[in-house]
Every structure is written in structure tokens, then in C-alpha cells.
Design a protein around this motif. Sequence first.
Motif, mmCIF file in Angstrom:
data_model
loop_
_atom_site.group_PDB
_atom_site.id
_atom_site.type_symbol
_atom_site.label_atom_id
_atom_site.label_comp_id
_atom_site.label_asym_id
_atom_site.label_seq_id
_atom_site.Cartn_x
_atom_site.Cartn_y
_atom_site.Cartn_z
ATOM 1 N N LEU A 165 85.225 31.183 14.165
ATOM 2 C CA LEU A 165 83.831 31.595 14.225
ATOM 3 C C LEU A 165 83.660 32.507 15.432
ATOM 4 N N ASP A 166 83.111 33.690 15.189
ATOM 5 C CA ASP A 166 82.923 34.655 16.277
ATOM 6 C C ASP A 166 81.466 35.066 16.413
ATOM 7 N N LEU A 167 80.929 34.838 17.575
ATOM 8 C CA LEU A 167 79.562 35.271 17.852
ATOM 9 C C LEU A 167 79.618 36.386 18.887
ATOM 10 N N GLN A 168 78.874 37.439 18.632
ATOM 11 C CA GLN A 168 78.846 38.566 19.564
ATOM 12 C C GLN A 168 77.420 38.870 19.984
ATOM 13 N N SER A 228 69.880 23.717 19.947
ATOM 14 C CA SER A 228 69.419 23.673 18.551
ATOM 15 C C SER A 228 69.186 25.077 18.009
ATOM 16 N N THR A 229 68.673 25.949 18.850
ATOM 17 C CA THR A 229 68.467 27.337 18.419
ATOM 18 C C THR A 229 69.797 27.962 18.013
ATOM 19 N N LEU A 230 70.812 27.761 18.845
ATOM 20 C CA LEU A 230 72.129 28.317 18.543
ATOM 21 C C LEU A 230 72.676 27.733 17.242
ATOM 22 N N MET A 231 72.511 26.433 17.069
ATOM 23 C CA MET A 231 73.068 25.791 15.875
ATOM 24 C C MET A 231 72.347 26.216 14.608
ATOM 25 N N ARG A 232 71.013 26.310 14.679
ATOM 26 C CA ARG A 232 70.267 26.789 13.501
ATOM 27 C C ARG A 232 70.651 28.225 13.179
ATOM 28 N N THR A 233 70.929 29.004 14.219
ATOM 29 C CA THR A 233 71.305 30.409 14.004
ATOM 30 C C THR A 233 72.662 30.497 13.305
ATOM 31 N N ILE A 234 73.625 29.697 13.793
ATOM 32 C CA ILE A 234 74.945 29.701 13.149
ATOM 33 C C ILE A 234 74.838 29.183 11.715
ATOM 34 N N GLN A 270 67.319 33.767 12.068
ATOM 35 C CA GLN A 270 68.048 34.983 12.396
ATOM 36 C C GLN A 270 67.953 35.288 13.880
ATOM 37 N N PRO A 271 69.037 35.751 14.472
ATOM 38 C CA PRO A 271 68.931 36.237 15.851
ATOM 39 C C PRO A 271 68.219 37.589 15.858
ATOM 40 N N ASP A 272 67.685 37.971 17.007
ATOM 41 C CA ASP A 272 67.059 39.298 17.114
ATOM 42 C C ASP A 272 68.127 40.380 17.112
ATOM 43 N N THR A 273 69.205 40.115 17.846
ATOM 44 C CA THR A 273 70.303 41.076 17.906
ATOM 45 C C THR A 273 71.621 40.304 17.908
ATOM 46 N N GLY A 274 72.710 41.005 17.688
ATOM 47 C CA GLY A 274 74.027 40.387 17.729
ATOM 48 C C GLY A 274 74.639 40.258 16.358
ATOM 49 N N SER A 275 75.902 39.819 16.319
ATOM 50 C CA SER A 275 76.585 39.644 15.044
ATOM 51 C C SER A 275 77.354 38.332 15.041
ATOM 52 N N LEU A 326 78.447 31.771 3.463
ATOM 53 C CA LEU A 326 78.653 30.807 4.549
ATOM 54 C C LEU A 326 78.148 29.427 4.144
ATOM 55 N N ARG A 327 76.967 29.380 3.524
ATOM 56 C CA ARG A 327 76.347 28.090 3.217
ATOM 57 C C ARG A 327 77.201 27.253 2.273
ATOM 58 N N LYS A 328 77.991 27.910 1.433
ATOM 59 C CA LYS A 328 78.864 27.155 0.515
ATOM 60 C C LYS A 328 79.908 26.351 1.280
ATOM 61 N N THR A 329 80.234 26.808 2.468
ATOM 62 C CA THR A 329 81.310 26.158 3.209
ATOM 63 C C THR A 329 80.805 25.538 4.516
ATOM 64 N N LEU A 330 79.481 25.353 4.559
ATOM 65 C CA LEU A 330 78.832 24.838 5.764
ATOM 66 C C LEU A 330 78.349 23.401 5.564
ATOM 67 N N GLY A 331 78.519 22.580 6.586
ATOM 68 C CA GLY A 331 77.873 21.266 6.620
ATOM 69 C C GLY A 331 77.032 21.198 7.872
#
Length: 298
Positions: A3-6, A42-48, A53-58, A73-78
Motif C-alpha cells: 500500500l502506497d500513500l503519497q 480514523s480520517t486516515l483509515m476511512r481515506t484508505i 476522499q483526500p483533498d490532494t495526494g494519491s 479496492l473494496r472487493k479486497t478490503l476488510g
Amino acid sequence: MQLDLQQISKTYSNGTRALSELSLSIGTGMFGLLGPNGAGKSTLMRTIATLQQPDTGSMRFGDVDLLNDPMTLRKTLGYLPQEFGVYPRISAERLLDYLASLKGISAKKERRNIINYCLEVTNLTDVRHTSVSSYSGGMKQRFGIAQLLLNNPKLIIVDEPTAGLDPTERQRFLNILRAISTESIVIFSTHIVEDIKDLCTDMAVLNQGQLLLHTTPEAAIENLEGKIWTTNISATELPDYQRRYTVLSSAYNRDNSLRIRVLTDIGMPEFRVVSPTLEDVYFAALQRSLTLPLQASR
Ligand SMILES: Nc1ncnc2c1ncn2[C@@H]1O[C@H](COP(=O)(O)OP(=O)(O)OP(=O)(O)O)[C@@H](O)[C@H]1O
Ligand SMILES: [Mg+2]
């Protein structure tokens, strides 16, 4: 899988900057996200989890771009949120059966097999006929894991799952996470340092929407070797010591004196060097974030 967050940033409409140019890479295993109330966990986790949605970033998970393709993503997310809400008054087995149908597992036999597996992993097989609404807090949390395992997720996000659990349930819960993290990324948040210590292969400290530290628990502790000192003082002396030293924590002794833990390269003669703990790591990271200008902490 990775998982990569930028450069993720998020400011809520009321002006609260909850995430600030946060970049992070997480691989398979247990990842502990540590931070005080309001840090942005929680904000970070809901975003992942692609629920906001984040305002900026990928963000990428393997080949999947989370912002352009959240459905894949949701198909493979718990995902287990911090507040799960009310559970209906039907048995665990029936509720799982219903949730499995919602997740598109239409073959009855397949549903049965996966439900048996989920109940087994979470130690709920014996109580599978009991109504989930009558479960204890710990059992409900384990049920939360059972339901998120239904689609065999590769990315698992659990937000402060151990809050309010008794020590036995907490341990049992963490063991379940440990078992499922061998083949997936498990990200879990907590403000209990102890949760991280024996369990996580990787950890980060978050405060005010910024990453203060990203390391392994072992490396973080080793990094403080020789730098944690302790001494006993009277409570009235504390402000003075706080002015002169980086006091990480203080605890009362039986005689009402205070035992303080200080971060310093060279201690005073009255100080005694002690083995660093993960709690020292956490407090040191938080203290640094208070003393450095915000941008410099990353
Ligand atoms: N929907 C929202 N609207 C406005 N501000 C919000 C919203 N959600 C969270 N915040 C604010 O954003 C910041 C981060 O909150 P967040 O819930 O992500 O922190 P947290 O680390 O999960 O805290 P806790 O440990 O208390 O659960 C806080 O200042 C919070 O008040
Ligand atoms: Mg939270």
C-alpha cells in the motif's frame, strides 16, 4: 502486495486539517498506527478504505489506484470502523450468511464454508447460534473481524479495535489479528502502546495529521538505547525539570515522590540510565512534534 500513500492531505469543511501531506508505504504484516485522540487515525483509515476522499495526494494498493478505482479496492478490503453501530437480534451464523450474500457469495455451500472458517478463526463457533446483539464487547469485536473476513480481504483496516476490551479479550483479539496478518496487510490503530509492542512488524506515530515516526518497534527502541534516564523528584520540582529536560513521562511512587523518565544523551549524576520502552518511543515522538516547527518533523 504493498500500500502506497503519497502526499495525502485532508482539511474538513470546518477548517480542521486532519491529514497533512502524509506519505507512507505499508507491506504485508501487522502495521500499528499509534496516535493520541484527534491525531487523524480514523480520517486516515476511512481515506484508505475509500469511504472519504483526500483533498490532494494519491493512493495505490498493488496495481490499483484507490482514487480512480475504489470499487476494485473494496472487493479486497476488510474494514472495521471505530463505531460499528447496533447489531441486529439474529444469530452470528445467520447474520454472516446475510452479509455474505450481500458481498455476492451466492453459492450456498461456498457461503457455509467461508462462514465456518470465519467463526473458527474468531473463536465464535460455540456461540454461532447466539444473537449478536447479546454478545459481550469483546465478542462483538471478534464478530467484527469475522464479518470482514468473508470476502478474503488482502487489506484489512481495524480502527481502535481493542478500546474497552478486558485484558483476556484484548489478547485474544490481537492473536486473531496476528493470525490473519500472515497473508494480508493489517493496519490497526490504537493509543495503547502495549498493543503494538509484541505484535507489529511495522509501526507509525501520527499526530496532528503528520507522521512523526515510521519504523519497526525494535529499531525505535534501539534508537533510544542509552538516552532514557530516570530519577525521583518531588512533584513541586516537575515544572523545573520540564523546563530543563525533555521529560517524557512521570509516575507517582508510593511515597508520593515522582519518578520521571527523561530523554537526554548525558544524564545528571542523580539520573540513572534505564532500558528504553516503546512508551518512551511514543512520548519522544510526540514531544519532538511539539518542539519542532510542524514541517520539520517529517
Ligand atoms: N467529519 C469531521 N468534520 C470535521 N472535523 C472532523 C471530522 N472528523 C474528524 N474531524 C477532526 O479531525 C481531526 C482528526 O480526527 P480523527 O477522528 O481522524 O482522529 P483520531 O486519531 O481517530 O482520534 P480518536 O483517537 O479520538 O479516534 C480531529 O481534530 C477531529 O476533531
Ligand atoms: Mg479515531
